[in-house]
Design a protein around this motif. Structure first.
Motif, short mmCIF file in Angstrom:
data_model
loop_
_atom_site.label_atom_id
_atom_site.label_comp_id
_atom_site.label_asym_id
_atom_site.label_seq_id
_atom_site.Cartn_x
_atom_site.Cartn_y
_atom_site.Cartn_z
N MET A 38 1.25 -1.25 -0.17
CA MET A 38 0.22 -0.55 -0.09
C MET A 38 1.19 0.86 0.34
O MET A 38 0.75 2.31 -0.40
CB MET A 38 -0.82 -0.21 1.45
CG MET A 38 -2.47 -0.70 1.13
SD MET A 38 -2.91 -1.34 -0.57
CE MET A 38 -4.08 0.93 0.56
N ALA A 41 2.34 2.55 -3.47
CA ALA A 41 0.84 2.14 -4.85
C ALA A 41 0.68 3.96 -4.74
O ALA A 41 1.74 4.35 -4.30
CB ALA A 41 -0.27 2.18 -3.81
N TYR A 43 -1.29 4.83 -7.11
CA TYR A 43 -2.72 5.34 -7.70
C TYR A 43 -3.54 4.07 -7.38
O TYR A 43 -3.79 3.35 -6.83
CB TYR A 43 -2.60 4.90 -9.42
CG TYR A 43 -1.90 5.85 -10.34
CD1 TYR A 43 -2.18 7.42 -9.79
CD2 TYR A 43 -0.32 5.21 -10.42
CE1 TYR A 43 -0.88 8.19 -10.59
CE2 TYR A 43 0.07 5.89 -10.76
CZ TYR A 43 0.07 7.53 -11.38
OH TYR A 43 0.70 7.78 -12.24
N ARG A 44 -4.74 4.87 -6.70
CA ARG A 44 -6.56 3.80 -6.04
C ARG A 44 -7.63 4.46 -6.33
O ARG A 44 -7.76 5.24 -6.28
CB ARG A 44 -6.00 4.33 -4.42
CG ARG A 44 -6.64 3.39 -3.98
CD ARG A 44 -6.97 3.27 -2.25
NE ARG A 44 -5.73 3.01 -1.55
CZ ARG A 44 -4.58 3.74 -1.03
NH1 ARG A 44 -4.82 4.92 -0.61
NH2 ARG A 44 -3.68 3.75 -0.42
N THR A 50 -5.36 -0.88 -6.24
CA THR A 50 -3.71 0.19 -6.26
C THR A 50 -3.31 -0.20 -7.26
O THR A 50 -2.96 -1.30 -7.34
CB THR A 50 -3.20 0.01 -5.25
OG1 THR A 50 -2.71 -1.26 -4.81
CG2 THR A 50 -3.98 0.27 -3.85
N TRP A 51 -1.97 0.79 -7.51
CA TRP A 51 -0.78 0.86 -8.85
C TRP A 51 -0.07 1.03 -8.01
O TRP A 51 -0.25 2.65 -8.28
CB TRP A 51 -1.54 0.58 -10.45
CG TRP A 51 -1.00 0.26 -11.68
CD1 TRP A 51 0.16 -0.29 -11.64
CD2 TRP A 51 -0.85 1.64 -13.15
NE1 TRP A 51 0.65 -0.61 -12.89
CE2 TRP A 51 0.17 0.59 -13.34
CE3 TRP A 51 -1.12 2.44 -12.67
CZ2 TRP A 51 0.76 1.70 -14.64
CZ3 TRP A 51 -0.70 3.60 -13.96
CH2 TRP A 51 0.98 2.99 -14.78
N ASP A 52 1.62 0.43 -8.92
CA ASP A 52 2.16 1.49 -8.72
C ASP A 52 2.86 2.56 -9.81
O ASP A 52 4.42 2.88 -8.95
CB ASP A 52 3.72 0.63 -7.75
CG ASP A 52 3.84 -0.19 -8.51
OD1 ASP A 52 3.44 -0.36 -9.95
OD2 ASP A 52 5.28 -1.64 -8.30
N ILE A 76 -2.41 9.29 -4.98
CA ILE A 76 -3.25 9.09 -3.99
C ILE A 76 -1.70 10.08 -3.30
O ILE A 76 0.21 10.42 -3.71
CB ILE A 76 -2.17 7.84 -3.05
CG1 ILE A 76 -3.05 6.47 -4.21
CG2 ILE A 76 -1.78 7.89 -1.21
CD1 ILE A 76 -2.80 5.30 -3.31
#
Length: 113
Positions: A38, A41, A43-44, A50-52, A76
């Motif tokens: 988390m 990450a 983007y959420r 989520t995506w890194d 985020i």
């Protein structure tokens, strides 16, 4: 939750962990890995996906951007601020229903009248 329910749930979880051979350290390691994921990450979405920002773009990002949503919408920004147990103060001076029957009925239902 009352203490008896809590104790019952804890006993059930301990019993199931013993049946499945799960050690408390396994749970702690899994939680730590989830927290690290988390933190990484960037983007959420509202569903918690989520995506890194690295590697292949996940399907949820592709769908959202194809529908016209910007990637920045999902960014985020730092760490989330902890929520306090206090509610934000409300200025009732601008209440459009003040003095109306709606306000009076609501106050009666709340037991404040």
């Amino acid at each position: 939750m009352d203490e008896r329910k809590r104790d019952s749930i804890v006993a059930y979880l301990r019993r199931r962990m013993a049946e499945l051979g799960i050690e408390p350290s396994d749970v702690a390691a899994s939680l730590a890995a989830d927290q690290e994921k988390m933190r990484a990450a960037r983007y959420r979405d509202a569903s918690g996906n989520t995506w890194d920002g690295k590697g292949d773009t996940p399907q949820w990002v592709l769908q959202a951007t194809s529908a016209g949503q910007s990637l920045e919408h999902f960014a985020i920004s730092g760490t989330p601020e902890p929520k306090s147990g206090k509610h934000a103060s409300v200025d009732w001076g601008n209440d459009p229903f003040a003095g109306s029957r709606l306000a009076t009925n609501k106050m009666e239902r709340l037991g404040a009248a």
